[in-house]
Design an enzyme around this catalytic site. Structure first.
Site, short mmCIF file in Angstrom:
data_model
loop_
_atom_site.label_atom_id
_atom_site.label_comp_id
_atom_site.label_asym_id
_atom_site.label_seq_id
_atom_site.Cartn_x
_atom_site.Cartn_y
_atom_site.Cartn_z
N LYS A 121 0.82 -1.22 0.00
CA LYS A 121 0.00 0.00 0.00
C LYS A 121 0.84 1.26 0.00
CE LYS A 121 -4.02 -1.96 2.11
NZ LYS A 121 -5.04 -1.68 3.12
N GLY A 170 -8.99 -5.56 6.47
CA GLY A 170 -9.13 -4.74 7.67
C GLY A 170 -8.17 -5.11 8.79
N ARG A 296 -7.95 -6.78 -9.19
CA ARG A 296 -8.72 -8.00 -9.48
C ARG A 296 -10.19 -7.63 -9.59
NH1 ARG A 296 -11.29 -7.95 -4.67
NH2 ARG A 296 -10.05 -7.39 -2.87
P1 ADP Z 1 -8.03 -3.34 3.83
O1 ADP Z 1 -7.13 -3.54 2.65
O2 ADP Z 1 -7.55 -4.01 5.07
O3 ADP Z 1 -9.47 -3.59 3.52
P2 ADP Z 1 -8.38 -0.43 3.42
O4 ADP Z 1 -7.24 0.52 3.35
O5 ADP Z 1 -9.06 -0.80 2.14
O6 ADP Z 1 -7.89 -1.77 4.18
O7 ADP Z 1 -9.47 0.10 4.42
C1 ADP Z 1 -10.60 -0.65 4.76
C2 ADP Z 1 -11.61 0.23 5.44
O8 ADP Z 1 -11.06 0.83 6.62
C3 ADP Z 1 -12.09 1.41 4.60
O9 ADP Z 1 -13.13 1.07 3.73
C4 ADP Z 1 -12.56 2.36 5.70
O10 ADP Z 1 -13.81 1.94 6.19
C5 ADP Z 1 -11.54 2.15 6.80
N1 ADP Z 1 -10.42 3.11 6.67
C6 ADP Z 1 -9.26 2.93 5.97
N2 ADP Z 1 -8.48 4.03 6.03
C7 ADP Z 1 -9.14 4.94 6.79
C8 ADP Z 1 -8.87 6.30 7.25
N3 ADP Z 1 -7.74 6.92 6.92
N4 ADP Z 1 -9.80 6.91 8.01
C9 ADP Z 1 -10.96 6.28 8.36
N5 ADP Z 1 -11.26 5.03 7.98
C10 ADP Z 1 -10.38 4.35 7.20
#
Ligand code: ADP
Length: 452
Positions: A121, A170, A296
């Site tokens: 990331k 998550g 994907r």
């Molecule tokens: P993963 O790859 O583990 O799913 P993500 O970066 O896609 O992680 O984030 C998953 C979820 O976590 C997001 O959809 C959001 O709900 C929450 N999230 C991620 N980054 C932030 C942030 N900077 N502030 C608030 N919520 C966040």
């Protein structure tokens, strides 16, 4: 190397509803399919429907659906010319994509280089920064020490989020609301990241307090053409996992969609990206902030298909075979509204897993209703895999019509013998706040009475 021309036989390196989804697209394109399966899935629907099937190992995913040698052997002995990875399992494993191509099969997805870039990331955010895509404020790269974490947090201001560079699902994500909580968040995020991904690199982002999760579906051919199929709103999450998705977002205007779409497609064209991809953003106060890119097909791709009238898996197959997209951004239009409910084999209150035998299965139907599921009456949901058992998708002229259609479809659906989240979805659809469209990523956690 793989020679261009439409595939004759595709091996589907997945299971469940997504294996079925890929099979259906192949069948309509007169492409033969090979299912692979673990011993626990010998009677699974994807195995029954595929033209051929190969058992690749025992139930544990690491010995079957993640068993690269067994999957490549299955492709060789069946004479497949391409492999579709679905989502999860090996779909974002760059080494797998490399090996698939090294063995002379086409990988139905992006290049290994882009999978690797977006899987880290920190590298993904770097790439997006260079392409001018807006980011969540945060650290410039990995955090080297707790002291550095403190300094960045002071600069971007609390609350902050510590996230795993290799993150997914998550995991390895911790909030610190103030300086007192930082050390604990730093320690827990790193330990979780190390345990889940074997990599304890972490970075920091400003924790947004009321964002929506809005993501953009893109598709690119091998000739530099990139289009987007609009956005999906996936703000209804529990523990950072999506439960309900919509297309389009109740919060976005057509002009806002066009602006971010143009920025993203130009950027990806510069990058030389190919095949399907999803850029995930947080949306707050009229601002997009990129968080990650998935290289994907996504679980929630059907809502996009419903509003755009496109088959994204067919598009993936066509561009992987070297065909040109053959249409431009202005040829893509958005009609009506679509909603997807992810039905899982879980208790609707406690979310405890509930695998087991399904005595009676009845799928809803009627205008604008689609069910992507590998269930059938008498099927035993195995305990070894993801708990998703069905995606119920509806399309309506308006969001209000889609909601009333979803309520009607949910009430028709029967999955008897195991516990499922059907009743929870019915409660969400009936809720006035959900119906108003005014919700953030934190709304569902409060609705189900849980803290993330
Ligand atoms: P993963 O790859 O583990 O799913 P993500 O970066 O896609 O992680 O984030 C998953 C979820 O976590 C997001 O959809 C959001 O709900 C929450 N999230 C991620 N980054 C932030 C942030 N900077 N502030 C608030 N919520 C966040």
């Amino acid at each position: 190397m793989f020679k261009p021309g439409m595939f004759k036989k595709v091996l589907i390196a997945n299971r469940g509803e997504i294996a079925l989804r890929v099979h259906r697209a192949c069948q309509e394109m007169a492409i033969r399919t090979v299912a692979v399966h673990s011993t626990a899935d010998a009677t699974a629907m994807h195995v029954r429907l595929a033209d051929e099937s190969v058992c690749i190992g025992p139930p544990a995913a690491r010995d079957s659906y993640l068993n690269v040698a067994a999957i490549l052997s299955a492709a060789s002995i069946t004479g497949a010319d391409a492999i579709h990875p679905g989502y999860g399992f090996l779909s974002e494993n760059a080494s797998f994509a490399e090996m698939v191509e090294a063995h002379g099969f086409a990988f139905i997805g992006p290049t290994a280089e882009h999978i690797r870039m977006m899987g880290d990331k920190i590298a993904a955010k770097d790439a997006m920064r260079r392409l001018g895509v807006p980011l969540v404020p945060g650290s410039d790269g990995a955090l080297e020490s707790l002291e550095e974490a403190r300094a960045v947090a002071e600069r971007i201001m609390y609350p902050v989020l510590i996230k795993a560079a290799a993150g997914g699902g998550g995991r390895g994500m911790k909030v610190a609301h103030s300086a007192d909580e930082l050390e604990e968040a730093w320690r827990v995020a790193r330990t979780e990241a190390k345990a889940a991904f074997g990599n304890d690199a972490v970075y920091m982002e400003k924790y947004l307090d009321r964002p929506r999760h809005i993501e953009l579906q893109v598709m690119a051919d091998m000739h530099g053409n990139v289009v987007h199929f609009g956005e999906r709103d996936c703000s209804l999450q529990r523990r950072h996992q999506k439960l309900v998705e919509e297309a389009g977002s109740p919060a976005l205007t057509a002009a806002e969609r066009e602006a971010i779409g143009a920025q993203v497609t130009q950027g990806l064209s510069k990058l030389g990206y190919r095949n399907a991809g999803t850029l995930e953003f947080l949306w707050q106060d009229g601002q997009f902030s990129f968080i990650e890119m998935n290289t994907r097909l996504q679980v929630e791709h059907p809502v996009t298909e419903m509003v755009c009238g496109v088959d994204l898996v067919k598009e993936q197959l066509r561009v992987a075979a070297g065909e040109r997209l053959g249409y431009a951004q202005e040829d893509i239009s958005f009609t009506g509204h679509a909603i997807e409910c992810r039905i899982t084999a879980e208790d609707p209150e406690s979310f405890a897993p509930s695998p087991g035998r399904v005595n009676t299965y009845h799928a809803p139907g009627g205008l604008g209703v689609r069910v992507d599921s590998a269930l059938y009456s008498g099927y035993a949901v195995p305990p070894h895999y993801d708990s998703l058992v069905a995606k119920l998708v509806v399309h309506g002229k308006s969001r209000a019509e889609a909601i009333s259609r979803m309520r009607r479809a949910l009430s028709e659906m029967v999955v008897d013998g195991i516990r499922t989240t059907l009743p929870l979805h019915q409660r969400i659809m009936e809720d006035p706040q959900f119906q108003s469209g005014d919700y953030t990523i934190h709304w569902l956690e409060r609705f189900v009475g849980l803290r993330g």
